[in-house]
Design a protein around this motif. Structure first.
Motif, PDB file in Angstrom:
ATOM      1  N   VAL A 435      10.138   0.081   6.217  1.00 46.60           N
ATOM      2  CA  VAL A 435       9.630   0.333   5.209  1.00 46.60           C
ATOM      3  C   VAL A 435      10.694   0.784   4.048  1.00 46.60           C
ATOM      4  CG1 VAL A 435       7.308   0.470   6.036  1.00 46.60           C
ATOM      5  CG2 VAL A 435       8.719   2.440   5.956  1.00 46.60           C
ATOM      6  N   ARG A 436      11.695   1.492   4.317  1.00 42.46           N
ATOM      7  CA  ARG A 436      12.604   1.979   3.320  1.00 42.46           C
ATOM      8  C   ARG A 436      13.318   0.885   2.620  1.00 42.46           C
ATOM      9  NH1 ARG A 436      14.069   6.817   7.317  1.00 42.46           N
ATOM     10  NH2 ARG A 436      13.737   4.938   8.679  1.00 42.46           N
ATOM     11  N   ASP A 437      13.456  -0.249   3.242  1.00 41.82           N
ATOM     12  CA  ASP A 437      14.265  -1.249   2.947  1.00 41.82           C
ATOM     13  C   ASP A 437      13.364  -2.260   1.860  1.00 41.82           C
ATOM     14  OD1 ASP A 437      16.394  -0.601   4.173  1.00 41.82           O
ATOM     15  OD2 ASP A 437      15.976  -1.738   5.852  1.00 41.82           O
ATOM     16  N   LEU A 438      12.210  -1.951   1.757  1.00 43.76           N
ATOM     17  CA  LEU A 438      11.116  -2.830   1.061  1.00 43.76           C
ATOM     18  C   LEU A 438      10.850  -2.112  -0.203  1.00 43.76           C
ATOM     19  CD1 LEU A 438       8.546  -3.795   3.854  1.00 43.76           C
ATOM     20  CD2 LEU A 438      10.330  -5.155   2.737  1.00 43.76           C
ATOM     21  N   THR A 439      10.639  -3.089  -1.131  1.00 42.71           N
ATOM     22  CA  THR A 439      10.326  -2.444  -2.440  1.00 42.71           C
ATOM     23  C   THR A 439       8.785  -1.768  -2.378  1.00 42.71           C
ATOM     24  OG1 THR A 439       9.494  -4.389  -3.428  1.00 42.71           O
ATOM     25  CG2 THR A 439      11.822  -4.024  -3.799  1.00 42.71           C
ATOM     26  N   ASN A 440       8.667  -1.003  -3.415  1.00 43.77           N
ATOM     27  CA  ASN A 440       7.251  -0.203  -3.308  1.00 43.77           C
ATOM     28  C   ASN A 440       6.302  -1.475  -3.720  1.00 43.77           C
ATOM     29  OD1 ASN A 440       5.154   1.774  -3.632  1.00 43.77           O
ATOM     30  ND2 ASN A 440       5.609   1.881  -5.658  1.00 43.77           N
ATOM     31  N   ASP A 441       6.804  -2.350  -4.705  1.00 38.17           N
ATOM     32  CA  ASP A 441       5.920  -3.266  -4.889  1.00 38.17           C
ATOM     33  C   ASP A 441       5.463  -4.070  -3.905  1.00 38.17           C
ATOM     34  OD1 ASP A 441       5.767  -2.440  -7.296  1.00 38.17           O
ATOM     35  OD2 ASP A 441       7.018  -3.750  -8.455  1.00 38.17           O
ATOM     36  N   SER A 442       6.434  -4.564  -2.935  1.00 35.72           N
ATOM     37  CA  SER A 442       6.094  -5.390  -2.073  1.00 35.72           C
ATOM     38  C   SER A 442       5.286  -4.874  -0.933  1.00 35.72           C
ATOM     39  CB  SER A 442       7.371  -5.885  -1.250  1.00 35.72           C
ATOM     40  OG  SER A 442       8.027  -4.749  -0.432  1.00 35.72           O
ATOM     41  N   LEU A 443       5.422  -3.485  -0.726  1.00 38.24           N
ATOM     42  CA  LEU A 443       4.479  -2.569   0.198  1.00 38.24           C
ATOM     43  C   LEU A 443       3.011  -2.983  -0.291  1.00 38.24           C
ATOM     44  CD1 LEU A 443       6.346   0.445   1.375  1.00 38.24           C
ATOM     45  CD2 LEU A 443       5.576  -1.389   2.932  1.00 38.24           C
ATOM     46  N   GLY A 444       3.110  -2.498  -1.792  1.00 35.93           N
ATOM     47  CA  GLY A 444       1.741  -2.566  -2.461  1.00 35.93           C
ATOM     48  C   GLY A 444       1.089  -4.143  -2.155  1.00 35.93           C
ATOM     49  N   GLU A 445       1.853  -5.105  -2.012  1.00 31.43           N
ATOM     50  CA  GLU A 445       1.323  -6.570  -1.940  1.00 31.43           C
ATOM     51  C   GLU A 445       0.827  -6.713  -0.602  1.00 31.43           C
ATOM     52  OE1 GLU A 445       3.864  -9.485  -3.689  1.00 31.43           O
ATOM     53  OE2 GLU A 445       3.080 -10.882  -2.446  1.00 31.43           O
ATOM     54  N   HIS A 446       1.763  -6.300   0.412  1.00 32.66           N
ATOM     55  CA  HIS A 446       1.227  -6.448   1.625  1.00 32.66           C
ATOM     56  C   HIS A 446       0.603  -5.868   2.566  1.00 32.66           C
ATOM     57  CE1 HIS A 446       4.188 -10.059   1.269  1.00 32.66           C
ATOM     58  NE2 HIS A 446       4.971  -9.378   0.832  1.00 32.66           N
ATOM     59  N   VAL A 447       0.310  -4.535   1.941  1.00 32.36           N
ATOM     60  CA  VAL A 447      -0.346  -3.527   2.497  1.00 32.36           C
ATOM     61  C   VAL A 447      -1.578  -3.079   1.694  1.00 32.36           C
ATOM     62  CG1 VAL A 447      -0.657  -1.303   3.806  1.00 32.36           C
ATOM     63  CG2 VAL A 447       1.560  -2.668   4.062  1.00 32.36           C
ATOM     64  N   SER A 448      -2.861  -3.235   2.035  1.00 32.67           N
ATOM     65  CA  SER A 448      -3.858  -2.764   1.241  1.00 32.67           C
ATOM     66  C   SER A 448      -4.466  -1.544   2.222  1.00 32.67           C
ATOM     67  CB  SER A 448      -5.005  -3.707   1.029  1.00 32.67           C
ATOM     68  OG  SER A 448      -4.862  -4.805   0.466  1.00 32.67           O
ATOM     69  N   MET A 449      -4.971  -0.491   1.330  1.00 33.75           N
ATOM     70  CA  MET A 449      -5.618   0.468   1.909  1.00 33.75           C
ATOM     71  C   MET A 449      -7.030   0.604   1.257  1.00 33.75           C
ATOM     72  SD  MET A 449      -2.710   3.376   2.006  1.00 33.75           S
ATOM     73  CE  MET A 449      -3.248   3.974   3.466  1.00 33.75           C
ATOM     74  N   VAL A 450      -7.889   1.084   2.290  1.00 34.57           N
ATOM     75  CA  VAL A 450      -9.111   1.267   1.760  1.00 34.57           C
ATOM     76  C   VAL A 450      -9.423   2.728   1.991  1.00 34.57           C
ATOM     77  CG1 VAL A 450     -11.740   0.934   2.022  1.00 34.57           C
ATOM     78  CG2 VAL A 450     -10.363  -0.968   2.021  1.00 34.57           C
ATOM     79  N   LEU A 451      -9.661   3.616   1.263  1.00 30.88           N
ATOM     80  CA  LEU A 451      -9.739   5.028   1.607  1.00 30.88           C
ATOM     81  C   LEU A 451     -11.268   5.527   2.027  1.00 30.88           C
ATOM     82  CD1 LEU A 451      -7.839   6.060  -1.787  1.00 30.88           C
ATOM     83  CD2 LEU A 451      -7.020   5.879   0.526  1.00 30.88           C
ATOM     84  N   GLN A 452     -11.283   6.451   2.318  1.00 33.53           N
ATOM     85  CA  GLN A 452     -12.618   7.032   2.950  1.00 33.53           C
ATOM     86  C   GLN A 452     -13.493   7.171   1.696  1.00 33.53           C
ATOM     87  OE1 GLN A 452     -12.690  11.141   4.646  1.00 33.53           O
ATOM     88  NE2 GLN A 452     -13.099  10.001   6.625  1.00 33.53           N
ATOM     89  N   GLU A 453     -13.033   8.040   0.895  1.00 29.34           N
ATOM     90  CA  GLU A 453     -13.812   8.018  -0.615  1.00 29.34           C
ATOM     91  C   GLU A 453     -13.601   7.056  -1.115  1.00 29.34           C
ATOM     92  OE1 GLU A 453     -15.698  10.866  -1.882  1.00 29.34           O
ATOM     93  OE2 GLU A 453     -16.349  11.329   0.207  1.00 29.34           O
ATOM     94  N   PRO A 454     -14.610   5.955  -1.674  1.00 27.95           N
ATOM     95  CA  PRO A 454     -14.170   4.836  -2.351  1.00 27.95           C
ATOM     96  C   PRO A 454     -13.870   5.335  -3.592  1.00 27.95           C
ATOM     97  CG  PRO A 454     -16.501   4.885  -1.814  1.00 27.95           C
ATOM     98  CD  PRO A 454     -16.034   5.960  -0.873  1.00 27.95           C
ATOM     99  N   PHE A 455     -13.178   4.975  -4.344  1.00 23.96           N
ATOM    100  CA  PHE A 455     -12.839   5.400  -5.792  1.00 23.96           C
ATOM    101  C   PHE A 455     -12.709   4.290  -6.722  1.00 23.96           C
ATOM    102  CE2 PHE A 455     -10.277   6.521  -9.550  1.00 23.96           C
ATOM    103  CZ  PHE A 455     -10.640   7.851  -9.727  1.00 23.96           C
ATOM    104  N   LEU A 456     -13.754   4.242  -7.678  1.00 27.30           N
ATOM    105  CA  LEU A 456     -13.853   3.523  -8.704  1.00 27.30           C
ATOM    106  C   LEU A 456     -13.388   3.863 -10.107  1.00 27.30           C
ATOM    107  CD1 LEU A 456     -17.510   1.884  -7.489  1.00 27.30           C
ATOM    108  CD2 LEU A 456     -15.131   1.219  -6.972  1.00 27.30           C
ATOM    109  N   PHE A 457     -12.879   2.939 -10.976  1.00 27.89           N
ATOM    110  CA  PHE A 457     -12.431   3.580 -12.301  1.00 27.89           C
ATOM    111  C   PHE A 457     -13.516   3.222 -13.134  1.00 27.89           C
ATOM    112  CE2 PHE A 457      -9.032   2.676  -9.788  1.00 27.89           C
ATOM    113  CZ  PHE A 457      -7.757   3.573 -10.086  1.00 27.89           C
ATOM    114  N   SER A 458     -13.459   3.827 -14.357  1.00 33.19           N
ATOM    115  CA  SER A 458     -14.572   3.173 -15.227  1.00 33.19           C
ATOM    116  C   SER A 458     -14.114   1.889 -15.815  1.00 33.19           C
ATOM    117  CB  SER A 458     -14.769   4.259 -16.622  1.00 33.19           C
ATOM    118  OG  SER A 458     -13.386   4.513 -16.767  1.00 33.19           O
TER     119      SER A 458
END
Lengths: 630, 652
Positions: A435-458
């Motif tokens: 993971v240290r060789d990948l860009t932060n953006d590529s991790l964001g693209e390939h790994v999704s996270m769903v958190l315990q507390e769903p967070f919604l934006f206005s």
């Protein structure tokens, strides 16, 4: 009808009641008024507007000079044009024209100094806030974990505003200083004897001001703090009104609030006293200075050594020369606040970004969806590892459930997949890449996270489901919502997908918010999905929907789930049982049950979730499992 | 924070009292609302101010004193110039005859031998000094009176507002945005306070001072007076227009600022979402848009202020040039003395500051009317749930609760429809049903958070509407689904309903709610601070605290409104076991999604769309094979099944 009449405070204050503990006086820093480091760094932000600021400073100086020139011209009107027995009116006209020219300069300089200083200050405010905000987006989560949002917000708002005020003040302080020097110079130049005598009152004001300032500041601060406590207490009572009314706390709260409000009233009145106290002092000194001008100046005029215009000019100057001194000492306060704020701002900006892209980090278009942990050791506090030498692999498309008691390291494991933190030892690989060789953006693209507390934006539901996915269409959103079973309830809302969400999605139930966060993950369409299942129990209808949605969500993806519900655990391809930062056993439900290890013991305790099992029972189960193993 | 900024600078440096907009950010957006008539609002505020009879009286006296001293100064300055000039030539032509007369008589008394010009100068200087000291002292008292009356009224309004909010019913609070209520309590109270402090007394002062000043100047020399006063209407108009523009722009700016606050707050609150979607760029864009919107408005603000200040300065100095020129000509023509000219110039500079304040004062009136109107709107609401005039305390004989054909709803939206049931002491009624079926409404009707639309509710035969709210709510304990933690110690939070409770009762209640062990493990124990500024508790812990809070009061009737949703089943079991002693002679209602929470109840009501569709014991309902049975199948079966259950039947 007054507040007191309707609701006399008759109760004694109960021993176990308090109301809104606000900030204390100690939290407001009385710091130094000049901090070279802060000023030096602040200068860098100003540098971008150097030219404008020079223009502004020029305007300030022109304004000051023309302000001093005006009484001098008046003096010349008296001494040249209106001399006893003068008959030549053209001299007067010339003087008035010169006066008008000075007025013109004064006007233009005044306009530009106000405009430029004000605008540059606003601009710098935005720049600094942006710099801090952008930095916060990049600093590691371990910093964010231990920092309260409220504190960061107050830095982003209050502290930045204090620096803005400082900049405005600083430029005008230059003006005040020049004005003071200018007035003193002009007076001495007009008549040094009269000048010295009149100026004798200046040090008196200066000394009084120096003595007055610390007490006054203390009283102003007390007023401000008590006022924010009152506001906080009011806000708390409004937010907790159900508890207040349900538990009949109205009378007690009224009395407690009265104490706070009375404190504030006293502090405010005290601050008023300090504020108005300076009025007679300044007027007395002005009166003294004018008396000196009238007596001495008058005597000089009578003696013929001084012309009457000088006396008039002096009277005009005397009216003005206390202002810069008072302004300068008041600025001191602003400086102190600015230095403290500057320190707090740079404190945030200086938090090192310990997780950043390597210079040669890559962003592969496609990855295979595998995850592997190789000899991973990790923790948040030095010498207290949370994960100890963990090894496991998740094959593409596989769903793995992480289970184990609280504190066993499940959340840390999932956080490492997204490289929220860096490991101490070992390697975490995603799709075969460290993971240290990948860009932060590529991790964001390939790994999704769903958190315990769903967070919604206005914003609208549509915006929330699309969130940051570029190029996602409305069709994608509807398809995702249908897949997770959210479409029905969305369509029942007044504006469908365009329904505006209240703060944090307050107009939706917890289950509905969870479904939306699932839909968001589907739209993001990553190969790997990391999910922290919610613990709170929701009504069984929604529960059912969520279980089905989960199934849909996992289709065609690699899943790593922190599972709390037994149904989810049993549905996983593989279960990894963690305890104390190590893997105790793994396998599917049936295998683990057959194994009769920790999992089967915990499972047979019939708790809704492993997290809830009391420590002593876990210890029992662990001992039993270990006893069996040895 | 708002309060302080105002008066920190208040009487000191008016020019810098413009609070930086961001300092006020904190999510307060408020638009001027057209409420009651302005005149009515001012009348009410003035009536409140009239309570401070003596301060008001003293304030008015000092206004006249301050004006008198203020206006004496230019006359004395003018006289001093003439004394220095005129006496030099042996020709007493001191400006203003009254001063001449008095000075002449004093000079006579001082007698011959002394130089009359020098004596006159000394007398003028002494008078100048006295006038200055007098001006300072009277200005001090005048300002202090204004401020202290303002603070006093602010305090009173704050208390009235607080009291009113505590008494307004749930239906009112449910319909109002909490942020809006908080804003009114802070910003609007501040607005009224500032009105009293800066507009009420000061407007009198400005009228007296400017009026008298104008009269003196015009009666002295009509032409010169008119020229010197030519800047007055211009500056008065200009500063008023600018202040009003600044204010309406300020509201717009506040709105943009609270939007920006929201963006930042959500970003920080949802930082993990932001990180996991690697959406920093997206978030920066949102920030920039919001940020630039505030910048544009802030720049408008700066622009208005810059042109206002510079134009006011220009107008003043142009009049001054006019006075110099016309007055100078008159001096040359020997129509007036140099001292008289000086006197006009001095008058102008004395009047400049008060005339600039006209704008602020008019703005104070506008703001006072808007904020006062909004405030009185709330203060004038009569709570729809309050004690009847002849309400008696609730008398508990055995504690039986009964719903008699109760309906509830808003207009066409019917929430409860003809619900009747009875809970006797020692019995438990369980209520279950789909979301939105009206379960929580039942819980809210018992402590009279709302009143039924039809039907009535009794406890031991007494209609709830006939008893006092205080006695009713003390008898009924509702454990709410959402627990609000107050910023205070755990002890104070548990003892919220009875802050006199002894330690052991607080501890027992916490232990029964299965929270005691957790508290004991905290470093600060029961003194640990929770809430906004303290330790954060998990959802389950909060609910357990809420249970402890209610059972500590040992209410005669206990209602659990889905208050164990975040607590696991095993802990819930233990709580229930611990409560058997308490509930054995009390009526209990349990509302829950989780069947295991209420299976043991003596009677279970299944509610759907506001109606009781099934009722009976757990066993009876299972044999009936209706909704309850379906729900039971749905909830219990997955746990008994082994293997994959994910493709289980539809939920609808």
């Amino acid at each position: 009808m007054t507040a007191r009449e309707t609701h006399e405070r008759s109760h004694e204050i109960p021993p176990k009641a308090s109301i809104k503990l606000g900030p204390t006086l100690d939290e407001e820093v009385f710091g130094e008024a000049f901090n070279g480091q802060v000023v030096g760094r602040f200068m860098k932000y100003i540098a971008a507007y150097k030219v404008l600021l020079w223009v502004a400073i020029t305007a300030v100086i022109v304004f000051t000079i023309s302000s001093i020139a005006i009484p001098l011209i008046v003096k010349n009107v008296y001494d040249d044009a209106l001399k006893e027995g003068a008959t030549d009116k053209s001299k007067l006209t010339t003087m008035v024209i010169i006066f008008l020219v000075a007025v013109g300069f004064n006007f233009v300089a005044n306009y530009f100094q106000e405009l430029i200083v004000g605008r540059v200050a606003e601009r710098i405010l935005i720049d600094m806030r942006r710099a801090m905000y952008e930095h916060i987006q990049r600093i590691s989560l371990s910093f964010m974990d231990k920092t309260e949002i409220g504190k960061l917000m107050s830095r982003l708002q209050g502290d930045v505003a204090a620096l803005q005020e400082f900049l405005q003040t600083a430029v005008f302080a230059v003006g005040d200083f020049v004005l003071l020097i200018g007035i003193i110079g002009a007076m001495l130049w007009l008549d040094w004897r009269l000048g010295l005598m009149t100026l004798a009152v200046l040090p008196v004001l200066f000394i009084i001001q120096i003595i007055w300032l610390p007490y006054a500041r203390q009283s102003f601060l007390r007023a401000r703090v008590t006022s924010s406590i009152v506001s906080g207490a009011l806000a708390e009572n409004i937010n907790g009104i159900r508890a207040v009314q349900g538990l009949s706390r109205e009378y007690v709260n009224y009395d407690l609030f009265d104490i706070r409000a009375t404190d504030n009233l006293k502090a405010a009145n005290n601050a008023s006293k300090f504020g108005v106290m300076m009025l007679p002092i300044v007027d007395t000194l002005t009166g003294a200075a004018m008396a000196i001008v009238v007596i001495m100046g008058g005597f000089f005029v009578l003696g013929g050594t001084v012309e009457v215009g000088v006396m008039v000019a002096f009277v005009l100057f005397v009216q003005r020369f206390f202002d810069p001194i008072r302004a300068l000492t008041m600025h001191y306060n602003v400086l102190q606040r600015a230095m403290a704020s500057g320190e707090r701002i740079f404190e945030v900006i200086d938090v090192p970004v310990d997780i950043k892209d390597k210079p040669n980090a890559i962003h592969p278009k496609e990855i295979d969806g595998s995850i592997s942990f190789e000899n991973v050791t990790f923790g948040y506090v030095e010498n207290q590892p949370i994960l100890k030498d963990i090894n496991f692999e998740v094959k593409p498309g596989e769903t793995v459930a992480l289970v184990g008691p609280t504190g066993s390291g499940k959340t840390s494991t999932t956080a490492l997949v997204h490289r929220f933190y860096d490991v101490w030892e070992g390697t975490v690989k995603v799709g075969g890449y460290d993971v240290r060789d990948l860009t932060n953006d590529s991790l964001g693209e390939h790994v999704s996270m769903v958190l315990q507390e769903p967070f919604l934006f206005s914003g609208t539901i549509l915006e929330n489901i699309i969130y940051a996915k570029e190029g996602a269409t409305r069709e994608d959103v509807v398809a995702a919502a249908q897949a997770v079973g959210a479409h029905e309830f969305i369509m029942k809302l007044p504006d469908g997908y365009e329904t505006e969400l209240e703060q944090r999605g307050g107009n939706l139930s917890l289950g509905q918010r969870q479904l939306l966060s699932f839909a968001r993950a589907i739209v993001a369409d990553s190969k790997i999905l990391v999910l922290d299942e919610a613990t709170a129990s929701i009504d069984s209808y929604t529960e059912m929907l969520i279980q089905q949605a989960l199934e849909r969500l996992m289709e065609g993806r690699t899943g790593m789930v922190i599972a709390h519900r037994l149904a989810t655990i049993r549905g996983a391809d593989r279960i990894i049982v963690l305890q104390d930062g190590g893997i105790v056993e793994q396998g599917n439900h049936d295998e683990l049950m057959a194994n009769s290890g920790l999992y089967s013991r915990l499972y047979s305790m019939n708790y809704a979730s492993f997290d809830d099992i009391p420590d002593e029972l876990i210890a029992q189960a662990t001992n039993a499992a270990q006893g069996r193993a040895t | 924070m708002l309060t302080s900024c105002g008066f920190i600078h208040g009487g000191i440096v008016t020019a810098t009292s413009q609070v930086t907009p961001a300092g006020k950010a904190a999510g307060t957006s408020s638009r001027p609302v057209v409420g009651a008539s302005s005149a009515g609002v001012f009348m009410r505020i003035t009536r409140m101010a009239l309570q401070y009879r003596w301060r008001l009286f003293f304030g008015l006296i000092t206004i006249f004193l301050a004006s008198g001293f203020q206006l004496a100064i230019p006359i004395l300055i003018g006289s001093s110039v003439d004394a220095a000039l005129g006496l030099e030539n042996g020709d007493l032509r001191i400006a203003n005859s009254a001063v001449v007369a008095s000075i002449a008589s004093v000079t006579d008394i001082v007698g011959e031998g002394s130089n009359p010009a020098k004596t006159a100068l000394i007398i003028i200087a002494v008078l100048l000094f006295i006038a200055s000291v007098g001006r300072g002292l009277s200005a001090m008292f005048q300002n202090y009176m204004g401020e202290s009356i303002g603070q006093g009224i602010g305090y009173e309004l704050r208390m009235l507002y607080y009291e009113k909010l505590q008494r307004l019913s749930f239906s009112y609070h449910a319909g109002v945005h909490t942020g809006d209520l908080i804003t009114r309590g802070i910003v609007d109270v501040e607005g009224v306070r500032m009105f009293v402090q800066t507009a009420l007394l000061r407007s009198v002062f400005l009228v007296v001072l400017i009026g008298t000043g104008m009269y003196l100047m015009l009666s002295e020399d009509l032409v010169l007076g008119l020229i010197s006063l030519s800047f007055v209407p211009f500056i008065a108009w200009q500063s008023t227009a600018a202040q009003l523009k600044l204010r309406s722009n300020w509201y717009a700016l506040q709105e943009r600022l609270s939007a920006l606050t929201k963006v930042m707050d959500e970003n920080l609150g949802g930082i993990r979402v932001v990180r996991s979607f690697a959406s920093q760029d997206h978030e920066m864009k949102k920030f920039d848009v919001a940020s630039n919107e505030t910048l544009a408005l802030a720049n408008v603000q700066v622009g208005i202020r810059a042109s206002n200040i510079s134009v006011m300065g220009l107008a003043f100095m142009l009049s001054m040039a006019g006075v110099l020129w016309v007055g100078g000509l008159k001096v040359i023509d020997n129509e007036i003395s140099a001292g008289e000219l000086t006197q006009f110039l001095a008058f102008m500079s004395i009047l400049l500051q008060p005339i600039r304040q006209i704008g602020m004062t008019i703005n104070g009136f506008a703001r006072g009317s808007a904020t006062g109107g909004r405030l009185f709107q709330v203060l004038d609401i009569s709570p729809d749930i309050q004690d009847k005039p002849d309400a008696k305390d609730l008398e508990i004989t055995n504690g039986t609760l009964e719903f008699h054909n109760v309906s509830f709803g808003y207009e066409e939206d019917i929430i409860l429809n003809g619900v009747s049931f009875k809970v006797e002491p020692g019995h438990t009624v369980g209520i279950v049903g789909p979301p939105g079926s009206g379960k929580s409404t039942i819980a809210h009707l018992v402590p009279r958070f709302y009143d039924p639309k039809e039907g009535y509710i009794t406890i031991d035969g007494q209609d709830l509407r006939d008893v006092t709210l205080d006695s009713l709510r003390k008898a009924v304990g509702v454990v709410e689904q959402d627990t609000f933690l107050f910023t205070a110690s755990i002890e104070h939070n548990v003892a919220y309903g009875d802050p006199w409770a002894p330690d052991d009762r607080i501890e027992t209640a916490s232990q029964h709610a299965q929270l005691g062990d957790y508290i004991d493990r905290l470093p600060g124990g029961y003194n640990t601070l929770v809430g906004e500024r303290g330790v954060s508790l998990s959802g389950g812990q909060r609910q357990r605290l809420s249970i402890a809070r209610s059972i500590m009061l040992k209410p005669q009737l206990i209602i659990f409104d889905d208050s164990t949703a975040a607590i696991d089943a095993a802990t819930e079991q233990r709580i229930r076991a611990a409560l058997t002693e308490l509930t054995k002679d009390r009526a209990t209602i349990i509302i829950s999604h989780r069947l295991s929470s209420l299976m043991h109840a003596d009677e279970i009501l299944f509610i759907e769309e506001g109606k009781i569709v099934e009722r009976g014991s757990h066993e009876q309902l299972l044999t009936q094979g209706g909704h309850y049975n379906d729900l039971y199948e749905l909830q219990i079966r997955p746990n008994e099944q082994s293997g994959n259950n994910m493709d289980e039947g539809s939920a609808s």
